[in-house]
Design a protein around this motif. Structure first.
Motif, PDB file in Angstrom:
ATOM      1  N   MET A   1     113.338  -4.263  27.641  1.00 56.27           N
ATOM      2  CA  MET A   1     112.972  -4.981  26.409  1.00 56.27           C
ATOM      3  C   MET A   1     111.470  -5.202  26.350  1.00 56.27           C
ATOM      4  O   MET A   1     110.837  -5.559  27.331  1.00 56.27           O
ATOM      5  CB  MET A   1     113.699  -6.318  26.406  1.00 56.27           C
ATOM      6  N   PHE A   3     108.024  -7.012  24.659  1.00 55.52           N
ATOM      7  CA  PHE A   3     107.564  -8.223  23.991  1.00 55.52           C
ATOM      8  C   PHE A   3     106.142  -7.992  23.512  1.00 55.52           C
ATOM      9  O   PHE A   3     105.297  -7.500  24.238  1.00 55.52           O
ATOM     10  CB  PHE A   3     107.588  -9.422  24.919  1.00 55.52           C
ATOM     11  N   ARG A   5     104.104 -10.468  22.325  1.00 55.01           N
ATOM     12  CA  ARG A   5     103.225 -11.525  22.833  1.00 55.01           C
ATOM     13  C   ARG A   5     103.961 -12.233  23.942  1.00 55.01           C
ATOM     14  O   ARG A   5     104.596 -13.264  23.731  1.00 55.01           O
ATOM     15  CB  ARG A   5     102.873 -12.496  21.706  1.00 55.01           C
ATOM     16  N   TYR A   6     103.902 -11.694  25.092  1.00 54.78           N
ATOM     17  CA  TYR A   6     104.667 -12.265  26.193  1.00 54.78           C
ATOM     18  C   TYR A   6     104.069 -13.598  26.622  1.00 54.78           C
ATOM     19  O   TYR A   6     102.857 -13.732  26.765  1.00 54.78           O
ATOM     20  CB  TYR A   6     104.676 -11.286  27.376  1.00 54.78           C
ATOM     21  N   GLY A   7     104.916 -14.580  26.813  1.00 59.27           N
ATOM     22  CA  GLY A   7     104.424 -15.861  27.318  1.00 59.27           C
ATOM     23  C   GLY A   7     104.396 -16.980  26.314  1.00 59.27           C
ATOM     24  O   GLY A   7     104.303 -18.145  26.683  1.00 59.27           O
ATOM     25  N   ILE A   8     104.497 -16.642  25.008  1.00 60.05           N
ATOM     26  CA  ILE A   8     104.437 -17.707  23.986  1.00 60.05           C
ATOM     27  C   ILE A   8     105.634 -18.648  24.136  1.00 60.05           C
ATOM     28  O   ILE A   8     105.487 -19.877  24.125  1.00 60.05           O
ATOM     29  CB  ILE A   8     104.416 -17.081  22.577  1.00 60.05           C
ATOM     30  N   GLY A   9     106.809 -18.076  24.293  1.00 59.22           N
ATOM     31  CA  GLY A   9     108.020 -18.891  24.390  1.00 59.22           C
ATOM     32  C   GLY A   9     107.988 -19.809  25.586  1.00 59.22           C
ATOM     33  O   GLY A   9     108.330 -20.995  25.485  1.00 59.22           O
ATOM     34  N   ILE A  10     107.553 -19.276  26.710  1.00 62.34           N
ATOM     35  CA  ILE A  10     107.495 -20.094  27.916  1.00 62.34           C
ATOM     36  C   ILE A  10     106.446 -21.186  27.765  1.00 62.34           C
ATOM     37  O   ILE A  10     106.670 -22.334  28.143  1.00 62.34           O
ATOM     38  CB  ILE A  10     107.230 -19.189  29.144  1.00 62.34           C
ATOM     39  N   LYS A  12     105.539 -22.629  25.013  1.00 62.38           N
ATOM     40  CA  LYS A  12     106.105 -23.659  24.135  1.00 62.38           C
ATOM     41  C   LYS A  12     107.060 -24.557  24.905  1.00 62.38           C
ATOM     42  O   LYS A  12     107.049 -25.779  24.754  1.00 62.38           O
ATOM     43  CB  LYS A  12     106.875 -22.989  22.996  1.00 62.38           C
ATOM     44  N   GLY A  13     107.910 -23.935  25.712  1.00 61.13           N
ATOM     45  CA  GLY A  13     108.870 -24.708  26.500  1.00 61.13           C
ATOM     46  C   GLY A  13     108.176 -25.620  27.478  1.00 61.13           C
ATOM     47  O   GLY A  13     108.556 -26.780  27.638  1.00 61.13           O
ATOM     48  N   ALA A  15     105.211 -26.851  27.168  1.00 57.66           N
ATOM     49  CA  ALA A  15     104.563 -27.943  26.429  1.00 57.66           C
ATOM     50  C   ALA A  15     105.548 -29.080  26.210  1.00 57.66           C
ATOM     51  O   ALA A  15     105.214 -30.262  26.362  1.00 57.66           O
ATOM     52  CB  ALA A  15     104.030 -27.415  25.095  1.00 57.66           C
ATOM     53  N   LEU A  16     106.781 -28.696  25.877  1.00 55.58           N
ATOM     54  CA  LEU A  16     107.822 -29.710  25.669  1.00 55.58           C
ATOM     55  C   LEU A  16     108.113 -30.460  26.965  1.00 55.58           C
ATOM     56  O   LEU A  16     108.198 -31.691  26.995  1.00 55.58           O
ATOM     57  CB  LEU A  16     109.082 -29.029  25.152  1.00 55.58           C
ATOM     58  N   THR A  17     108.238 -29.686  28.040  1.00 56.01           N
ATOM     59  CA  THR A  17     108.534 -30.317  29.332  1.00 56.01           C
ATOM     60  C   THR A  17     107.414 -31.268  29.724  1.00 56.01           C
ATOM     61  O   THR A  17     107.661 -32.353  30.241  1.00 56.01           O
ATOM     62  CB  THR A  17     108.681 -29.221  30.403  1.00 56.01           C
ATOM     63  N   ARG A  19     105.463 -32.911  27.732  1.00 56.01           N
ATOM     64  CA  ARG A  19     105.538 -34.111  26.905  1.00 56.01           C
ATOM     65  C   ARG A  19     106.535 -35.111  27.494  1.00 56.01           C
ATOM     66  O   ARG A  19     106.376 -36.313  27.356  1.00 56.01           O
ATOM     67  CB  ARG A  19     105.940 -33.720  25.494  1.00 56.01           C
ATOM     68  N   HIS A  20     107.584 -34.592  28.129  1.00 53.72           N
ATOM     69  CA  HIS A  20     108.611 -35.471  28.677  1.00 53.72           C
ATOM     70  C   HIS A  20     108.141 -36.222  29.918  1.00 53.72           C
ATOM     71  O   HIS A  20     108.831 -37.123  30.377  1.00 53.72           O
ATOM     72  CB  HIS A  20     109.877 -34.672  28.997  1.00 53.72           C
TER      73      HIS A  20
END
Lengths: 181, 368
Positions: A1, A3, A5-10, A12-13, A15-17, A19-20
């Motif tokens: 598979m 990609f 733009r590899y790495g954008i999803g991770i 984002k995730g 960033a959320l983590t 914030r927690h």
């Protein structure tokens, strides 16, 4: 598979983590702290009111497990006296159908949920263990008359400012766990 | 010179590594590639269909909790629908709304478990599950408030529900619904574009449209394959024809679509809940007048609904006595798991685990 733009999803995730890291806790340290249970809790015991019970055995008929043993003899006048009233809490599924079927409000669910025992024999609740007392109080399951006496349930939905329970990090020194109960 | 080879048989389970329940898979392997798979079930058999024959109609309701224990409310409801159809009972208006509210909350809760543990199988050990359990705890608090327990609710009754809603319930569910879209966005931020999730699940375990219809799959597994079939729309039970919602479908029927359809269904459930909360009558009876030893007329009835896992149905034959003559349960996950061998052959062992996780099985329901 592939990609684009590899790495954008991770990213984002993560960033959320991240914030927690800065939010207040959402759990409690269970054996040391406890949340207040629902007023209608079906706890792992039942509460029996001997003076209300007429020995009609409607509860025994409604039990899906056939788990309620009740035996009576005719007392003074037309009143029946209960000789044996036993519920094996090891076989009980705590469905609450006996409480719903009781026509005299003589049976109610209990509040306790920590009922582990060392022997199976201790799980059988006899007349004395079932009878209502100061530290054996009924819950409001199908008995709305007890609802006002019980404390309000602490919902995790509300934070402390909105009337919920205070959730905080409990330091290790204040935890009783492991200290040899 | 060709070397003589033979398949290697591997037993996964009875305690499955990712413990969806007590389940055994006998996998035939060629190297690391799966060439055959045989699910061996029955470790959790409790004979609920037979137990029901010696119990009254009301006494069977607590046993339906124990089928698919992650969606007890919808099991209760499906059974009650069947008995009501048999006895020709009418359910009060307020009870119908309460039933819809709890079915949809149950669907949210069950899908969270499904998605969370699908990702757990994928290797995201416990992190997404705990994000989703944060909201599931709030849901379980609401269930505890209404019916006294957190897992085995025993709330639906023949002809309605067991008790009225407490006063604290409506503010709590309104607050929950106001917060929920924000949390779903949070899950999407964490997961929807995650490269690892995409690489592991896109194009993996494809269930074609024809096979899905052929085996009789239902629920998110069927809809992920692109079939727009939802009993709430196609044959509305209870009062579902009054609500406006969409049926999300997938395109290819791979593991990612099954995950994504569930996330979209959570959003649709929130939509239904908002409408139900706005429309529910303030006062009124919550249960029809049904005797404790209910005797329906002789005959048979099939009650079914769209549960979180698919089409769950109860077929009841009555001989006019207080107990059913025969109860048959149509379990959605048993039907869906028959698609497993179609999906996994040709994939590696690691993919087998996530394909199995994406079906969202609960063994309590398969073995009954």
């Amino acid at each position: 598979m592939k990609f684009e733009r590899y790495g954008i999803g991770i990213a984002k995730g993560m960033a959320l983590t991240f914030r927690h890291l800065f939010r207040s806790p959402i759990t409690i340290q269970y054996p040391d702290e406890k949340l207040v249970t629902s007023r209608r809790i079906r706890g792992n015991e039942l509460v029996w009111f001997p003076e209300k019970c007429t020995g009609c055995a409607t509860c025994a008929k409604s039990c899906p497990q056939g788990n309620i043993v009740i035996s009576t003899h005719r007392g003074e006048g037309s009143k029946f006296e209960v000789d044996i009233f036993e519920i094996d809490s090891g076989r009980c599924i705590f469905c609450g159908l006996c409480v719903e079927s009781c026509p005299y409000d003589a049976l109610a669910m209990g509040l306790s949920y920590e009922c582990a025992k060392y022997r199976r024999g201790d799980l059988i609740l006899s007349k004395e263990k079932l009878a209502v007392s100061a530290n054996h109080q009924p819950s409001a399951y199908y008995r709305p008359q007890f609802e006002d006496k019980l404390p309000k349930q602490s919902l995790l939905l509300y934070n402390q400012a909105e009337g919920g329970q205070k959730l905080k990090f409990l330091p290790l020194s204040k935890r009783k766990r492991g200290s040899g109960a | 010179m060709p070397i003589k080879t033979e398949p290697f048989y591997l037993n996964i389970g009875p305690q499955h590594p990712s413990t969806h329940g007590v389940f055994r898979l006998r996998v035939a392997l060629d190297g690391e590639v799966v060439v055959g798979v045989e699910p061996i079930i029955g470790y959790l058999h409790r004979g609920i269909e037979k137990l029901a024959e010696t119990r009254t109609y009301t006494q069977t309701i607590p046993f339906t909790d124990r089928l698919d224990y992650l969606s007890s409310m919808t099991n209760n409801l499906a059974y009650c629908l069947a008995v009501e159809k048999l006895g020709g009972l009418k359910v009060p208006e307020r009870a119908e709304y309460i039933r819809v509210i709890f079915s949809e909350i149950m669907r949210i809760s069950s899908h969270m478990m499904a998605v969370g543990f699908f990702l757990n199988d994928l290797g995201a050990m416990m992190t997404p599950v705990l994000y989703m359990w944060r909201e599931r705890e709030k849901i379980m608090d609401m269930f505890e408030m209404v019916c006294g327990q957190r897992l085995l609710y025993n709330y639906m009754r023949i002809g309605g529900v067991s008790q009225n809603l407490p006063d604290d319930f409506m503010p709590a569910v309104k607050k929950f619904l106001a917060e929920m879209p924000k949390y779903i966005d949070e899950y999407d931020q964490l997961l929807a574009q995650n490269e690892i999730l995409l690489a592991r699940s896109k194009g993996v375990g494809i269930l074609s449209k024809d096979t899905a219809i052929g085996i009789g799959a239902s629920g998110p597994v069927l809809r992920a394959s692109g079939v727009k079939w939802d009993i709430r729309k196609m044959d509305p039970y209870s009062i579902y024809e009054r609500f406006d919602f969409e049926v999300p479908t997938g395109d290819t029927g791979d593991c990612y679509d099954r995950y994504w359809v569930r996330m979209l269904e959570i959003r649709q459930s929130v939509r239904i809940l908002e409408q139900a909360i706005a429309q529910i009558p303030e006062k009124g009876a919550v249960c029809a007048d049904v005797p404790q030893f209910f005797r329906p007329p002789r005959g048979e009835a099939y009650g079914y609904l769209e549960g979180p896992k698919g089409n769950i149905g109860f077929y009841i034959v009555s001989d006019g006595s207080i107990a059913p003559y025969r109860l048959h349960i149509y379990p959605p996950t048993l039907i869906n798991i028959t698609a497993l061998s179609d999906m996994v052959i040709g994939w590696k062992v690691a993919d087998l685990i996530i394909i199995f996780g994406s079906i969202d099985v609960v063994l309590g329901e398969i073995d009954r």
